[in-house]
Design an enzyme around this catalytic site. Structure first.
Site, PDB file in Angstrom:
ATOM      1  N   ARG A   1       0.851  -1.099   0.119  1.00 27.38           N
ATOM      2  CA  ARG A   1      -0.068  -0.125   0.074  1.00 27.38           C
ATOM      3  C   ARG A   1       0.872   1.370  -0.158  1.00 27.38           C
ATOM      4  O   ARG A   1       1.747   1.429   0.924  1.00 27.38           O
ATOM      5  CB  ARG A   1      -0.792   0.140   1.133  1.00 27.38           C
ATOM      6  CG  ARG A   1      -1.906   1.339   1.339  1.00 27.38           C
ATOM      7  CD  ARG A   1      -2.750   1.047   2.702  1.00 27.38           C
ATOM      8  NE  ARG A   1      -3.712   0.194   2.496  1.00 27.38           N
ATOM      9  CZ  ARG A   1      -4.734  -0.048   1.856  1.00 27.38           C
ATOM     10  NH1 ARG A   1      -5.087   1.154   0.878  1.00 27.38           N
ATOM     11  NH2 ARG A   1      -5.370  -0.989   1.622  1.00 27.38           N
TER      12      ARG A   1
ATOM     13  N   LEU B   1      -7.935  -2.082  19.221  1.00 23.83           N
ATOM     14  CA  LEU B   1      -8.569  -3.272  19.228  1.00 23.83           C
ATOM     15  C   LEU B   1      -7.825  -4.738  18.867  1.00 23.83           C
ATOM     16  O   LEU B   1      -7.839  -5.760  19.179  1.00 23.83           O
ATOM     17  CB  LEU B   1     -10.054  -3.259  18.844  1.00 23.83           C
ATOM     18  CG  LEU B   1     -10.867  -2.274  19.246  1.00 23.83           C
ATOM     19  CD1 LEU B   1     -12.390  -2.608  18.764  1.00 23.83           C
ATOM     20  CD2 LEU B   1     -11.074  -2.318  20.781  1.00 23.83           C
ATOM     21  N   GLN B   2      -7.244  -4.423  17.681  1.00 29.16           N
ATOM     22  CA  GLN B   2      -6.349  -5.543  17.008  1.00 29.16           C
ATOM     23  C   GLN B   2      -5.154  -5.034  17.177  1.00 29.16           C
ATOM     24  O   GLN B   2      -4.464  -4.159  16.526  1.00 29.16           O
ATOM     25  CB  GLN B   2      -6.745  -5.604  15.561  1.00 29.16           C
ATOM     26  CG  GLN B   2      -6.094  -6.701  14.788  1.00 29.16           C
ATOM     27  CD  GLN B   2      -6.410  -8.000  15.242  1.00 29.16           C
ATOM     28  OE1 GLN B   2      -7.331  -8.561  15.451  1.00 29.16           O
ATOM     29  NE2 GLN B   2      -5.237  -8.885  15.236  1.00 29.16           N
TER      30      GLN B   2
ATOM     31  N   GLU C   1      -0.038  -0.984   9.479  1.00 27.99           N
ATOM     32  CA  GLU C   1       0.224   0.293   9.215  1.00 27.99           C
ATOM     33  C   GLU C   1      -0.645   1.339   9.412  1.00 27.99           C
ATOM     34  O   GLU C   1      -0.256   2.588   9.968  1.00 27.99           O
ATOM     35  CB  GLU C   1       0.955   0.472   7.962  1.00 27.99           C
ATOM     36  CG  GLU C   1       1.828   1.992   7.850  1.00 27.99           C
ATOM     37  CD  GLU C   1       2.787   1.806   6.670  1.00 27.99           C
ATOM     38  OE1 GLU C   1       2.878   3.055   6.213  1.00 27.99           O
ATOM     39  OE2 GLU C   1       3.175   0.663   6.083  1.00 27.99           O
ATOM     40  N   ARG C   2      -2.015   1.056   8.976  1.00 27.30           N
ATOM     41  CA  ARG C   2      -3.107   1.918   9.103  1.00 27.30           C
ATOM     42  C   ARG C   2      -3.277   2.441  10.593  1.00 27.30           C
ATOM     43  O   ARG C   2      -3.432   3.466  11.029  1.00 27.30           O
ATOM     44  CB  ARG C   2      -4.225   1.680   8.475  1.00 27.30           C
ATOM     45  CG  ARG C   2      -4.324   1.630   6.942  1.00 27.30           C
ATOM     46  CD  ARG C   2      -5.450   1.169   6.183  1.00 27.30           C
ATOM     47  NE  ARG C   2      -6.682   2.232   6.540  1.00 27.30           N
ATOM     48  CZ  ARG C   2      -7.596   2.009   7.316  1.00 27.30           C
ATOM     49  NH1 ARG C   2      -7.722   1.157   8.380  1.00 27.30           N
ATOM     50  NH2 ARG C   2      -8.698   2.933   7.669  1.00 27.30           N
ATOM     51  N   ARG C   3      -3.182   1.353  11.264  1.00 29.26           N
ATOM     52  CA  ARG C   3      -3.406   1.431  12.954  1.00 29.26           C
ATOM     53  C   ARG C   3      -2.295   2.318  13.368  1.00 29.26           C
ATOM     54  O   ARG C   3      -2.475   3.152  14.106  1.00 29.26           O
ATOM     55  CB  ARG C   3      -3.461   0.165  13.599  1.00 29.26           C
ATOM     56  CG  ARG C   3      -4.915  -0.389  13.494  1.00 29.26           C
ATOM     57  CD  ARG C   3      -4.875  -1.899  13.869  1.00 29.26           C
ATOM     58  NE  ARG C   3      -4.482  -2.665  12.350  1.00 29.26           N
ATOM     59  CZ  ARG C   3      -4.224  -3.804  12.646  1.00 29.26           C
ATOM     60  NH1 ARG C   3      -3.955  -4.734  13.801  1.00 29.26           N
ATOM     61  NH2 ARG C   3      -3.769  -4.509  11.525  1.00 29.26           N
TER      62      ARG C   3
ATOM     63  N   GLU D   1      -2.954  -9.031   4.379  1.00 31.16           N
ATOM     64  CA  GLU D   1      -3.501  -8.207   5.430  1.00 31.16           C
ATOM     65  C   GLU D   1      -4.432  -7.179   4.643  1.00 31.16           C
ATOM     66  O   GLU D   1      -5.417  -6.784   4.836  1.00 31.16           O
ATOM     67  CB  GLU D   1      -2.741  -7.804   6.356  1.00 31.16           C
ATOM     68  CG  GLU D   1      -3.345  -7.284   7.636  1.00 31.16           C
ATOM     69  CD  GLU D   1      -3.161  -5.940   7.863  1.00 31.16           C
ATOM     70  OE1 GLU D   1      -3.519  -5.364   8.951  1.00 31.16           O
ATOM     71  OE2 GLU D   1      -2.469  -5.182   7.096  1.00 31.16           O
ATOM     72  N   ASN D   2      -3.597  -6.444   3.628  1.00 30.49           N
ATOM     73  CA  ASN D   2      -4.235  -5.503   2.819  1.00 30.49           C
ATOM     74  C   ASN D   2      -5.449  -5.732   2.058  1.00 30.49           C
ATOM     75  O   ASN D   2      -6.492  -4.917   1.984  1.00 30.49           O
ATOM     76  CB  ASN D   2      -3.355  -4.757   2.113  1.00 30.49           C
ATOM     77  CG  ASN D   2      -2.375  -3.535   2.942  1.00 30.49           C
ATOM     78  OD1 ASN D   2      -2.751  -2.717   3.496  1.00 30.49           O
ATOM     79  ND2 ASN D   2      -1.131  -4.034   2.941  1.00 30.49           N
TER      80      ASN D   2
ATOM     81  N   ARG E   1      -8.416  -6.668   4.581  1.00 36.22           N
ATOM     82  CA  ARG E   1      -8.884  -5.558   5.455  1.00 36.22           C
ATOM     83  C   ARG E   1      -9.322  -4.415   4.881  1.00 36.22           C
ATOM     84  O   ARG E   1     -10.447  -3.873   5.067  1.00 36.22           O
ATOM     85  CB  ARG E   1      -7.869  -5.066   6.478  1.00 36.22           C
ATOM     86  CG  ARG E   1      -7.650  -6.353   7.529  1.00 36.22           C
ATOM     87  CD  ARG E   1      -7.935  -5.691   8.974  1.00 36.22           C
ATOM     88  NE  ARG E   1      -7.992  -6.892   9.833  1.00 36.22           N
ATOM     89  CZ  ARG E   1      -6.586  -7.267  10.408  1.00 36.22           C
ATOM     90  NH1 ARG E   1      -5.659  -6.819  10.197  1.00 36.22           N
ATOM     91  NH2 ARG E   1      -6.826  -8.263  11.400  1.00 36.22           N
TER      92      ARG E   1
END
Length: 300
Positions: A58, A79-80, A100-102, A133-134, A137
Site C-alpha cells: 500500500r 482493538l487488533q 500500518e494504518r493503525r 492483510e491489505n 482488511r
C-alpha cells in the site's frame, strides 16, 4: 517429483500458517488457547520505535479514513494488535508486518504506545502477510495489488500459478493485474486515484496511445465495453493508416496531416493516379459533426 509438487502449493511456510500465527481473520469461535497465547505475546511498544515496512504494497492512505480511525482509537483504543518484527537496520526498532494504518492513526490520536505482537518473519513472509492483510482488511487499489504480486515474483522467484494458489486467487486475476504495470505512469496514477477503473485500464494495455485514450474515456464517461471498442477501433484505424501512408507520396501525406491538424479530426486522402480520388473525414462526437457541417456550410 513429490517435493516439487509440495513446493508449488504455497509460499514461505504457508499463508494459512502465517495468518493463524498472527490471528488475521481468526474465527469467532477461536480456541481459548489461541486467545491466551495472543495475550501472552502482546507487548506495548513506543510509537517512535516502529518503522513502516519498506516493501509495503500500500502506497496511498486516505486521509479521511485515517482521521475516522484515529477518532475510533481515541474512544476505544486499538482493538487488533499490530504485528511487527525486529528491524535489521534500526537497533531496538521494529518493522511493521501488519497494521500500518493503525500505526498512522495512533499517531494522529497522539498515542505514545501501541499494542503489538513481535514475530521473527523473513522478508518473504513479511511481504506475503502484508499483501493478504491489505487485501482482506482495506482493499488495495489494482496497481498496488499488482505491485505486491510483482514483488513476490521478482524477489522470491515464484510463478504466477504459485502466487495465485497461495493467495486464493485465479491465475488469470494475477496475470491481468500484472499487465497493468505495463501502462505509463500517468495512466497508472489515474487508477490509483480512482478516476480510471482497473477494467478500463486493462482495455488500454495494448493501445499505442493509452494516455490519450484514458483521457477520452474519463472525459466521455465510457463503459469498459465501450473502452474496449474504442481501443480496437483506434488500433484498426492506426494500422490501416500506416498501410495507406506507405503507399502515398510525401505531398499527400503532408496534406492529410495539415487538414487533420486544422480540423481536429482524422482526414484520409485516397488520391489515384488519374487525378480522381476521395477524402474521408472521421468525427468522434456529434459536436465535431456539427462543427464540420458549419465549416462546409460557410464555404462559398
Amino acid at each position: 517429483m513429490a517435493d516439487r509438487k509440495s513446493e508449488r502449493r504455497g509460499l514461505g511456510r504457508g499463508l494459512s500458517a502465517l495468518m493463524a500465527d498472527i490471528g488475521i481473520d481468526a474465527p469467532n469461535n477461536e480456541s481459548v488457547e489461541r486467545r491466551e497465547q495472543t495475550r501472552s505475546d502482546l507487548q506495548y511498544l513506543p510509537v517512535e520505535s516502529i518503522v513502516p515496512n519498506p516493501g509495503q504494497p500500500r502506497r496511498s492512505f486516505d486521509d479521511s479514513s485515517l482521521r475516522e480511525l484515529s477518532e475510533s482509537i481515541r474512544e476505544k483504543g486499538i482493538l487488533q494488535p499490530m504485528v511487527v518484527r525486529p528491524s535489521a537496520d534500526h537497533n531496538g526498532s521494529f518493522e511493521i508486518v501488519a497494521g500500518e494504518r493503525r500505526w498512522r492513526a495512533a499517531q494522529l490520536a497522539q498515542l505514545t504506545t501501541v499494542p503489538a505482537i513481535v514475530r521473527a518473519f523473513s522478508d518473504q513472509e513479511m511481504l506475503e502477510v502484508a499483501i493478504v492483510e491489505n487485501i482482506q482488511r482495506e482493499g488495495l487499489n489494482a496497481i498496488e495489488e499488482a505491485t505486491g504480486y510483482r514483488q513476490l515474483i521478482d524477489r522470491f522467484g515464484h510463478t504466477q500459478e504459485m502466487v495465485a494458489e497461495a493467495l486464493g486467487k485465479s491465475r488469470s486475476h494475477i496475470a491481468n493485474l500484472l499487465r497493468l504495470l505495463n501502462l505509463p505512469d500517468d495512466v497508472r496514477n489515474m487508477v490509483i486515484a480512482g478516476t480510471l477503473s482497473a477494467g478500463h485500464a486493462r482495455a488500454l494495455v495494448t493501445a499505442e496511445n493509452p494516455t490519450e485514450l484514458a483521457l477520452r474515456v474519463i472525459g466521455k464517461g465510457l463503459s469498459v465495453r465501450e473502452t474496449e471498442d474504442l481501443a480496437r477501433k483506434v488500433s484498426h484505424t492506426k494500422r490501416r493508416g500506416n498501410a495507406d501512408n506507405r503507399e502515398k507520396d510525401a505531398d499527400t501525406r503532408a496534406l492529410q496531416e495539415d487538414l487533420s491538424a486544422n480540423l481536429g479530426m482524422s482526414v484520409v486522402i485516397d488520391h489515384r493516379a488519374g487525378g480522381e480520388g476521395q477524402m474521408t473525414i472521421r468525427y468522434d462526437t456529434l459536436d465535431q459533426l456539427d462543427q464540420l457541417c458549419q465549416l462546409l456550410s460557410s464555404v462559398r
